[in-house]
Motif scaffolding. Structure first.
Motif, mmCIF file in Angstrom:
data_model
loop_
_atom_site.group_PDB
_atom_site.id
_atom_site.type_symbol
_atom_site.label_atom_id
_atom_site.label_comp_id
_atom_site.label_asym_id
_atom_site.label_seq_id
_atom_site.Cartn_x
_atom_site.Cartn_y
_atom_site.Cartn_z
ATOM 1 N N GLN A 275 0.834 -1.203 0.000
ATOM 2 C CA GLN A 275 0.000 0.000 0.000
ATOM 3 C C GLN A 275 0.870 1.254 0.000
ATOM 4 O OE1 GLN A 275 -2.763 0.210 3.259
ATOM 5 N NE2 GLN A 275 -3.668 2.104 2.542
ATOM 6 N N THR A 276 1.904 1.256 0.825
ATOM 7 C CA THR A 276 2.799 2.412 0.880
ATOM 8 C C THR A 276 3.558 2.561 -0.429
ATOM 9 O OG1 THR A 276 3.036 2.090 3.266
ATOM 10 C CG2 THR A 276 4.640 3.520 2.214
ATOM 11 N N PRO B 121 -2.340 6.586 -15.087
ATOM 12 C CA PRO B 121 -3.240 6.695 -13.935
ATOM 13 C C PRO B 121 -4.257 5.557 -13.843
ATOM 14 C CG PRO B 121 -2.930 8.840 -14.929
ATOM 15 C CD PRO B 121 -2.257 7.835 -15.838
ATOM 16 N N MET B 122 -4.791 5.118 -14.993
ATOM 17 C CA MET B 122 -5.792 4.035 -14.932
ATOM 18 C C MET B 122 -5.155 2.724 -14.487
ATOM 19 S SD MET B 122 -6.543 3.290 -18.956
ATOM 20 C CE MET B 122 -6.519 1.551 -19.210
ATOM 21 N N HIS B 123 -3.901 2.483 -14.831
ATOM 22 C CA HIS B 123 -3.229 1.251 -14.410
ATOM 23 C C HIS B 123 -2.915 1.288 -12.919
ATOM 24 C CE1 HIS B 123 -1.853 0.751 -18.818
ATOM 25 N NE2 HIS B 123 -3.043 0.202 -18.622
ATOM 26 N N LYS B 124 -2.464 2.440 -12.453
ATOM 27 C CA LYS B 124 -2.204 2.585 -11.023
ATOM 28 C C LYS B 124 -3.508 2.436 -10.236
ATOM 29 C CE LYS B 124 0.312 5.436 -7.768
ATOM 30 N NZ LYS B 124 1.105 6.622 -7.558
ATOM 31 N N ALA B 125 -4.581 3.016 -10.739
ATOM 32 C CA ALA B 125 -5.885 2.894 -10.082
ATOM 33 C C ALA B 125 -6.319 1.435 -10.007
ATOM 34 C CB ALA B 125 -6.928 3.733 -10.814
ATOM 35 N N ILE C 23 -4.440 -0.265 -7.271
ATOM 36 C CA ILE C 23 -4.991 0.129 -5.971
ATOM 37 C C ILE C 23 -6.309 -0.589 -5.713
ATOM 38 C CG2 ILE C 23 -5.945 2.086 -4.673
ATOM 39 C CD1 ILE C 23 -3.727 3.795 -6.067
ATOM 40 N N LYS C 24 -7.145 -0.713 -6.744
ATOM 41 C CA LYS C 24 -8.403 -1.456 -6.585
ATOM 42 C C LYS C 24 -8.123 -2.916 -6.229
ATOM 43 C CE LYS C 24 -11.191 -0.911 -10.093
ATOM 44 N NZ LYS C 24 -11.955 -0.487 -11.290
ATOM 45 N N LEU C 25 -7.108 -3.499 -6.849
ATOM 46 C CA LEU C 25 -6.734 -4.881 -6.532
ATOM 47 C C LEU C 25 -6.290 -4.991 -5.077
ATOM 48 C CD1 LEU C 25 -6.148 -7.809 -7.351
ATOM 49 C CD2 LEU C 25 -3.889 -7.034 -8.124
ATOM 50 N N LEU C 26 -5.506 -4.031 -4.620
ATOM 51 C CA LEU C 26 -5.066 -4.028 -3.230
ATOM 52 C C LEU C 26 -6.254 -3.935 -2.285
ATOM 53 C CD1 LEU C 26 -2.819 -3.927 -1.110
ATOM 54 C CD2 LEU C 26 -2.741 -1.455 -1.450
ATOM 55 N N GLN D 291 -9.281 -4.878 -2.886
ATOM 56 C CA GLN D 291 -9.982 -6.151 -2.975
ATOM 57 C C GLN D 291 -9.300 -7.214 -2.121
ATOM 58 O OE1 GLN D 291 -10.292 -7.577 -6.987
ATOM 59 N NE2 GLN D 291 -11.374 -9.421 -6.410
ATOM 60 N N VAL D 292 -7.972 -7.281 -2.214
ATOM 61 C CA VAL D 292 -7.214 -8.259 -1.427
ATOM 62 C C VAL D 292 -7.359 -7.974 0.055
ATOM 63 C CG1 VAL D 292 -4.880 -9.086 -0.901
ATOM 64 C CG2 VAL D 292 -5.603 -8.822 -3.281
ATOM 65 N N LEU D 293 -7.233 -6.710 0.434
ATOM 66 C CA LEU D 293 -7.395 -6.356 1.848
ATOM 67 C C LEU D 293 -8.786 -6.700 2.341
ATOM 68 C CD1 LEU D 293 -5.550 -2.919 1.951
ATOM 69 C CD2 LEU D 293 -4.834 -5.038 3.059
ATOM 70 N N GLY D 294 -9.797 -6.474 1.512
ATOM 71 C CA GLY D 294 -11.168 -6.812 1.879
ATOM 72 C C GLY D 294 -11.364 -8.305 2.036
ATOM 73 N N SER D 295 -10.714 -9.099 1.207
ATOM 74 C CA SER D 295 -10.858 -10.560 1.313
ATOM 75 C C SER D 295 -10.161 -11.085 2.543
ATOM 76 C CB SER D 295 -10.343 -11.255 0.049
ATOM 77 O OG SER D 295 -8.940 -11.163 -0.046
ATOM 78 N N GLN D 296 -9.123 -10.394 3.025
ATOM 79 C CA GLN D 296 -8.450 -10.810 4.244
ATOM 80 C C GLN D 296 -9.346 -10.575 5.447
ATOM 81 O OE1 GLN D 296 -4.649 -8.812 4.399
ATOM 82 N NE2 GLN D 296 -3.645 -10.665 3.678
#
Length: 95
Positions: free
Chosen positions: A35-36, A75-79, A82-85, A87-92
């Motif tokens: 995330q950082t 920007p769209m790739h970075k976004a 971040i969305k994937l991150l 999603q992963v954090l939410g699944s944890q």
């Protein structure tokens, strides 16, 4: 730049896979690190997730280069990363 972006995405995918395959403490560290790396600065990496480690000059140079690659993404790739991150954090949280 396309080759560097591909390498970056492969590296992040491998880090994601490895980070999720290890214990909770390491997984928490990994997610904070990622995330950082995505939205923070190199200094925030050294003060935050890497704060308790002695990061040598070569590793700092490599992290700065990696951060530069991430910051250079469209920007769209970075976004999407971040969305994937998120999603992963939410699944944890569900586990």
């Amino acid at each position: 730049m396309k080759g560097r972006s591909t390498l970056l995405l492969v590296a992040l995918t491998l880090l994601c896979s490895c980070g999720l395959a290890i214990g909770d403490d390491n997984s928490d560290f990994f997610m904070d690190f990622l995330q950082t790396l995505l939205v923070g600065s190199p200094e925030e990496l050294y003060e935050g997730p890497l704060g308790k480690y002695d990061v040598n000059a070569d590793a700092k140079a490599a992290l700065t280069e990696l951060k530069s690659c991430i910051d250079g993404l469209q920007p769209m790739h970075k976004a999407e990363l971040i969305k994937l991150l998120v999603q992963v954090l939410g699944s944890q949280d569900d586990a």
